[in-house]
Write an enzyme that holds these catalytic residues in place. Structure first.
Site, PDB file in Angstrom:
ATOM      1  N   GLU A  26       0.839  -1.200   0.000  1.00 60.06           N
ATOM      2  CA  GLU A  26       0.000   0.000   0.000  1.00 60.06           C
ATOM      3  C   GLU A  26       0.874   1.251   0.000  1.00 60.06           C
ATOM      4  OE1 GLU A  26      -4.007  -0.485   2.334  1.00 60.06           O
ATOM      5  OE2 GLU A  26      -2.353  -1.268   3.575  1.00 60.06           O
ATOM      6  N   TYR A  58     -14.138  27.142  -0.795  1.00 62.29           N
ATOM      7  CA  TYR A  58     -14.058  25.685  -0.865  1.00 62.29           C
ATOM      8  C   TYR A  58     -13.070  25.193  -1.918  1.00 62.29           C
ATOM      9  CZ  TYR A  58     -17.956  26.458  -4.156  1.00 62.29           C
ATOM     10  OH  TYR A  58     -18.770  26.918  -5.164  1.00 62.29           O
ATOM     11  N   GLU A  78      -7.757   6.486  10.298  1.00 63.37           N
ATOM     12  CA  GLU A  78      -8.098   7.321  11.449  1.00 63.37           C
ATOM     13  C   GLU A  78      -7.145   8.515  11.554  1.00 63.37           C
ATOM     14  OE1 GLU A  78      -9.618   3.188  12.410  1.00 63.37           O
ATOM     15  OE2 GLU A  78      -7.873   4.022  11.393  1.00 63.37           O
ATOM     16  N   LYS A 103     -11.922   4.365   1.478  1.00 63.20           N
ATOM     17  CA  LYS A 103     -10.790   3.571   0.979  1.00 63.20           C
ATOM     18  C   LYS A 103     -11.371   2.414   0.172  1.00 63.20           C
ATOM     19  CE  LYS A 103      -6.481   1.491   2.568  1.00 63.20           C
ATOM     20  NZ  LYS A 103      -5.651   1.165   3.749  1.00 63.20           N
TER      21      LYS A 103
END
Length: 127
Positions: A26, A58, A78, A103
């Site tokens: 990964e 934004y 997290e 994900k």
């Protein structure tokens, strides 16, 4: 005590490419992460003035979120979500931020549609 706003500015589906995850492949190969972001802001001044300077830009925020996701790999979504919330909370008008990190290519040995983590963080104010 001031009353918190109920106004929300939301940007969904911010696609980023990052190298986050606990597995070596990964980190090496990277993958797509998608971010949904909602900010609690008071939009009354911007509505009255019709001036971009009176709200959160934004477009600039999305650029900063992408930069946060696409740099400095971490193991956990997290940690990544907390980083994104910290970026969002730097805006002067932002009272709170809700971040969802998707994900969709998580290394799971099963058929699944998505993995998500959602967090809500509030700006800490000086007492």
């Amino acid at each position: 005590m001031t009353q918190p706003t109920t106004d929300e500015l939301t940007v969904t589906g911010i696609e980023c490419f990052g190298h986050h995850g606990v597995f070596d492949f990964e980190r090496r190969e990277g993958q797509v992460f998608v971010v949904d972001l909602t900010l609690g802001i008071d939009t009354r001044q911007a509505a009255a003035s019709d001036d971009l300077a009176d709200t959160e830009h934004y477009g600039v925020l999305v650029d900063r979120v992408k930069a946060a996701v696409e740099s400095d790999p971490v193991d956990l979504i997290e940690t990544l979500a907390a980083r994104i919330a910290d970026v969002a909370l730097t805006g002067d008008r932002v009272e709170w931020a809700r971040v969802t990190v998707h994900k969709p290519s998580a290394p799971i040995q099963a058929t699944f549609a998505d993995v998500t983590l959602s967090i809500t963080r509030t700006k800490r104010t000086e007492q």
